[in-house]
Enzyme design. Structure first.
Site, PDB file in Angstrom:
ATOM      1  CB  THR A 104     -21.043  21.108   0.171  1.00  0.00           C
ATOM      2  OG1 THR A 104     -22.101  22.033  -0.043  1.00  0.00           O
ATOM      3  CG2 THR A 104     -21.608  19.723   0.293  1.00  0.00           C
ATOM      4  CG  ASP A 133     -24.185  28.063   2.228  1.00  0.00           C
ATOM      5  OD1 ASP A 133     -24.828  27.021   2.259  1.00  0.00           O
ATOM      6  OD2 ASP A 133     -24.072  28.773   1.206  1.00  0.00           O
ATOM      7  CB  SER A 134     -19.787  30.111  -0.706  1.00  0.00           C
ATOM      8  OG  SER A 134     -20.631  29.670  -1.728  1.00  0.00           O
ATOM      9  CB  SER A 135     -25.322  31.732   0.097  1.00  0.00           C
ATOM     10  OG  SER A 135     -25.380  30.528  -0.608  1.00  0.00           O
ATOM     11  CB  THR A 159     -19.961  25.138  -5.716  1.00  0.00           C
ATOM     12  OG1 THR A 159     -21.233  24.782  -5.168  1.00  0.00           O
ATOM     13  CG2 THR A 159     -19.005  23.984  -5.582  1.00  0.00           C
ATOM     14  CB  CYS A 164     -24.900  34.566 -24.508  1.00  0.00           C
ATOM     15  SG  CYS A 164     -26.282  35.011 -25.519  1.00  0.00           S
TER      16      CYS A 164
END
Ligand code: ASP
Length: 358
Positions: A28, A71-73, A103, A292
């Site tokens: 982005t 796009d980092s995907s 990100t 977690c």
């Protein structure tokens, strides 16, 4: 490799003292609206128009841009090899490196590079933005400017942060400890199990005891094998035998990151334990990581994890899933014996985990 190289003329009146190589992968941060109102990556040569303050840093900046910013995907194994190679090839020429990256998968890429770049003595700072640099309220300017400053910061001639890190929203985190936790607000990353390496306010406040201390002279070694014959298997109440059975039957599967509950617990149903045992016996490395974000796997604390320990499932201690899966891919490719893969998996390699009593 077919990269675009852009040299930015950031020269001010003074003599330039520092140099940084920016690797622009996409995301982005580097997008702007085109005539049709859609966000598209902009030409990085125009960055000085967007951030005129860059000239005040008195840094010589070179940008190597992916031919097609992504796009980092869409990050894949070749992109990791390329990023690591660019740093390796240009290592002696620059004080530090800034990787501009989306990100979404930044924590995976930062983790993988922390394993691939062994003997690193210079800062490699990943950053990006939640809003494109072309937007008024964008977080891109601050993220980029501070990352550049961290990349050149030295004490007694030595880089302050000789690590692969993520700088985002005023926080500098160890890359292989970070996790994307926010998709809307600016505080996109957290590192629950390791303190921030620095916080930026009116000054950059470094947390020196948390930063890797590099005393010895080290040479950068670039290790580029990656084996992606792995899966992340997240447990949930109601998961069926059929699902687990099909996973372990995948042809060529070499490793499983098993995302368990709490401190590393799993169901004690006999079918589950039998299938896990079958996987371990077949030479599939099973790495136990908690669902977690904070805390750690302690196999044997409850009966529901003792069984896993006894059959040879390995404890991931306080590692993130992002670091676990990249470490597993790295070791599977670069170690030849199963016993070495298993030994190294539970031993910290680049500050990615804290093993108690270890
Ligand atoms: N989808 C974007 C990416 O990861 C999001 C971002 O850049 O923050 O490339």
């Amino acid at each position: 490799m077919n990269y675009k190289i852009v040299r930015l003329n950031t020269a001010s009146q003074q003599e330039i003292e520092h140099s940084v190589l920016i690797i622009y992968t996409g995301g982005t941060l580097g997008m702007a609206y085109n005539a049709q109102g859609a966000l598209v990556p902009f030409n990085f040569g125009q960055i000085l128009e967007k951030i005129p303050n860059l000239t005040q840093l008195n840094i010589s900046i070179t940008v190597i841009s992916f031919p097609e910013p992504i796009d980092s995907s869409n990050i894949n194994l070749q992109h990791w090899v390329d990023m690591a190679y660019i740093i390796y090839e240009n290592y002696d020429t620059y004080d530090g490196f800034v990787v501009l990256h989306g990100t979404d998968t930044m924590a995976y890429s930062a983790s993988m590079l922390s394993f691939m770049l062994q003997g690193l003595n210079k800062p490699v700072i990943f950053t990006g933005a939640q809003l494109p640099i072309s937007e008024m309220r964008s977080d891109a300017r601050e993220n980029l400017m501070t990352s550049l400053e961290i990349a050149i910061s030295k004490i007694n001639g030595k880089p302050i942060v000789p690590e692969v890190c993520i700088f985002f929203n005023h926080m500098l985190l160890r890359g292989n400890r970070a996790k994307k936790v926010q998709s809307i607000h600016f505080d996109a990353f957290e590192s629950e199990n390791y303190p921030p390496l620095a916080e930026s306010g009116i000054v950059i406040d470094y947390n020196f005891p948390a930063i890797r201390n590099v005393t010895e002279e080290r040479r950068l070694k670039y290790v580029n094998g990656i084996n992606n014959q792995v899966i992340v298997l997240k447990l949930f109440p109601g998961i069926t035998e059929k699902v687990i059975e099909s996973c372990i039957k995948i042809k060529g599967l070499k490793g499983i990151v098993l995302e368990t509950y709490g401190s590393g617990n799993s169901p004690s149903e006999p079918w589950f334990l039998k299938l896990m045992q079958k996987a371990v016996k077949a030479g599939i490395v099973v790495f136990n990581v908690s669902q977690c974000n904070g805390g750690r796997v302690i196999q044997g604390r409850y009966q529901t994890s003792k069984d896993l320990e006894e059959m040879g499932v390995l404890s991931g201690a306080d590692i993130t899933t992002e670091a676990a899966v990249t470490k597993l891919m790295f070791l599977l490719a670069n170690e030849t014996s199963e016993s070495e893969i298993r030994r190294k998996l539970i031993t910290p390699m680049a500050g990615e985990m804290t093993v108690l009593g270890g």
